[in-house]
Design a protein around this motif. Sequence first.
Motif, short mmCIF file in Angstrom:
data_model
loop_
_atom_site.label_atom_id
_atom_site.label_comp_id
_atom_site.label_asym_id
_atom_site.label_seq_id
_atom_site.Cartn_x
_atom_site.Cartn_y
_atom_site.Cartn_z
N SER A 2 10.66 2.72 -0.15
CA SER A 2 11.50 3.50 0.75
C SER A 2 10.66 4.50 1.52
CB SER A 2 12.57 4.24 -0.05
OG SER A 2 13.15 5.25 0.72
N PRO A 3 10.97 4.76 2.77
CA PRO A 3 10.20 5.74 3.54
C PRO A 3 10.32 7.14 2.98
CG PRO A 3 12.18 5.07 4.74
CD PRO A 3 12.04 4.14 3.58
N TRP A 4 11.30 7.39 2.11
CA TRP A 4 11.50 8.73 1.56
C TRP A 4 11.00 8.84 0.13
CZ3 TRP A 4 16.69 7.34 3.79
CH2 TRP A 4 16.70 7.62 5.15
N GLY A 5 10.18 7.90 -0.30
CA GLY A 5 9.56 8.01 -1.61
C GLY A 5 10.38 7.43 -2.75
N VAL A 6 11.53 6.85 -2.46
CA VAL A 6 12.37 6.23 -3.48
C VAL A 6 12.08 4.74 -3.49
CG1 VAL A 6 14.72 5.83 -4.27
CG2 VAL A 6 14.13 7.98 -3.13
N ILE A 7 11.86 4.17 -4.67
CA ILE A 7 11.51 2.76 -4.75
C ILE A 7 12.65 1.89 -4.25
CG2 ILE A 7 10.85 0.88 -6.30
CD1 ILE A 7 8.72 3.00 -5.81
N ASP A 8 12.33 1.01 -3.33
CA ASP A 8 13.32 0.08 -2.76
C ASP A 8 13.49 -1.09 -3.71
OD1 ASP A 8 14.75 -1.74 -1.28
OD2 ASP A 8 13.73 -1.28 0.59
N PRO A 9 14.72 -1.38 -4.20
CA PRO A 9 14.92 -2.50 -5.13
C PRO A 9 14.61 -3.86 -4.52
CG PRO A 9 17.01 -1.64 -4.38
CD PRO A 9 15.97 -0.69 -3.90
N SER A 10 14.62 -3.93 -3.19
CA SER A 10 14.26 -5.18 -2.51
C SER A 10 13.22 -4.87 -1.45
CB SER A 10 15.49 -5.82 -1.87
OG SER A 10 16.12 -4.90 -0.99
N PRO A 11 11.97 -4.61 -1.87
CA PRO A 11 10.93 -4.17 -0.94
C PRO A 11 10.69 -5.18 0.18
CG PRO A 11 9.96 -4.87 -3.01
CD PRO A 11 11.44 -4.82 -3.23
N MET A 12 10.34 -4.64 1.34
CA MET A 12 10.14 -5.46 2.52
C MET A 12 8.67 -5.44 2.93
SD MET A 12 13.08 -6.72 3.24
CE MET A 12 14.80 -6.44 2.83
N CYS A 13 8.30 -6.42 3.69
CA CYS A 13 6.94 -6.49 4.19
C CYS A 13 6.77 -5.57 5.40
CB CYS A 13 6.61 -7.91 4.60
SG CYS A 13 6.63 -9.09 3.24
N TYR A 14 5.54 -5.12 5.60
CA TYR A 14 5.23 -4.33 6.77
C TYR A 14 3.81 -4.67 7.21
CZ TYR A 14 2.47 -1.10 3.87
OH TYR A 14 1.54 -0.56 3.03
N ARG A 15 3.44 -4.21 8.40
CA ARG A 15 2.13 -4.51 8.97
C ARG A 15 1.27 -3.26 8.99
NH1 ARG A 15 2.31 -5.27 14.21
NH2 ARG A 15 4.50 -4.65 14.46
N ASN A 16 0.06 -3.37 8.51
CA ASN A 16 -0.92 -2.29 8.68
C ASN A 16 -1.48 -2.35 10.10
OD1 ASN A 16 -1.06 -0.75 6.29
ND2 ASN A 16 -2.09 -2.46 5.26
N LEU A 17 -1.63 -1.20 10.73
CA LEU A 17 -2.15 -1.13 12.09
C LEU A 17 -3.28 -0.12 12.16
CD1 LEU A 17 1.22 -0.96 14.10
CD2 LEU A 17 -0.28 -2.95 13.87
N PRO A 18 -4.31 -0.37 12.97
CA PRO A 18 -5.36 0.62 13.16
C PRO A 18 -4.79 1.86 13.84
CG PRO A 18 -5.61 -1.18 14.71
CD PRO A 18 -4.54 -1.59 13.76
N PRO A 19 -5.45 3.01 13.71
CA PRO A 19 -4.89 4.27 14.20
C PRO A 19 -4.41 4.25 15.65
CG PRO A 19 -6.83 4.70 12.87
CD PRO A 19 -6.73 3.21 13.02
N GLN A 20 -5.21 3.70 16.55
CA GLN A 20 -4.83 3.70 17.96
C GLN A 20 -3.59 2.84 18.20
OE1 GLN A 20 -8.02 2.71 20.62
NE2 GLN A 20 -6.78 2.99 22.47
N ALA A 21 -3.51 1.68 17.54
CA ALA A 21 -2.35 0.81 17.68
C ALA A 21 -1.11 1.44 17.05
CB ALA A 21 -2.64 -0.55 17.04
#
Length: 391
Positions: free
Chosen positions: A11-30
Amino acid sequence: MSTSNLPLADSPWGVIDPSPMCYRNLPPQALASELRHLSAARTIGTTHCVTFQPCLEAINQDRYDVQEWDLPSGKWTFAAVFDGHAGVKTVEHVVEVLPRLIRTSLTSALTPDNGSILDDLLGLFPDGSDAIDRLSDSEINSIINDFDSGGTNHTKVLRCMQGSTVLMSLVDSEGLNLWVCSLGDCQAVLGTKNSSGACTSTLLSSNHNGHNKEEVMRIRQEHPEDERDKCVLDDRVFGVLAVTRAIGDYCFKLPASYTERIFLKANPGFSHPDAVREFLSRNLTPPYISNQADVRHVDLTLREQKEHFLIMCSDGFVDLYMYDETRAGSLEYIAARWVSLVNLESDEQNEALRLLRDAIGGEDEDKVARNLTRRALVRWIDDTTVLVVRL
């Protein structure tokens, strides 16, 4: 990159999401570029603006407006944030009509606008509730679901069913007076910087929601003894609506018959009609939601050697701090943080974007990436709008 190679987001607020989702890492400028794009960051005059909903499957129901009005006394500055709920019909009507009404009042126009949300609905049934009782379901359906003739009546009905909060500011032509009007739970914070560089923050808005004990007491005192415990449940009006003051939301303001005979027959209508039917039995002596705004005035005549700016935001921006255990605190504490960030020297010139970046992770690039690029069908962040108005 395939989803199997992507990290899992909590979770974006520090609470564990019971169904976690994928996300993309991006370099700082992107990462910075993606945030600027998703938040539609821009500057209107001297006001910095962002409005943000990263979930591409969700519609952002926030709206804002910034205008400069050339009036007989000079140029006035108007800025507003509107947080819609249950749909966008009400908030889009408000952002189109309300600024014009205010400008009309300022210029003392002789012909006021008569197109209020409630008047539009009542105009469909000019004989009032008696007419509604006499009409059959099919007759009401033909009036309110008028898609064959353009759907104008249906839109009028939806504007009453849905709702919007309002936060507005107005600065006079000489920059000597600031007025802030709040209805709902958006927030306004005045930042003041003196000649030595020290900053102070002042809250200029009220929290009209079920977490405000004074608001809850007001609602309960406005209704009979046997209703008091039924008015506000779980910090929500009827256990459903978070805000206690808003434009629209007439199923909380009109007798239950309007909801039973009109609102519940709109198609499309409520997202959760069964929940509406459930609370109708509590709607005994409306209204339960108020449209009375709070207005604050700030005298700016004594601002020699001082710099002022106004931060205006929807409640989604506040939530990003309140639900983050590493930064949660009182609203006064959070407001002071915002003011210090605006005052901070930074490569990011858009001050609203600077605040948004802090809210979704700041220097923690992994956290920012999670909040920007999660793959989910439902929103993980509330609609978030921030304006920074230079006074």
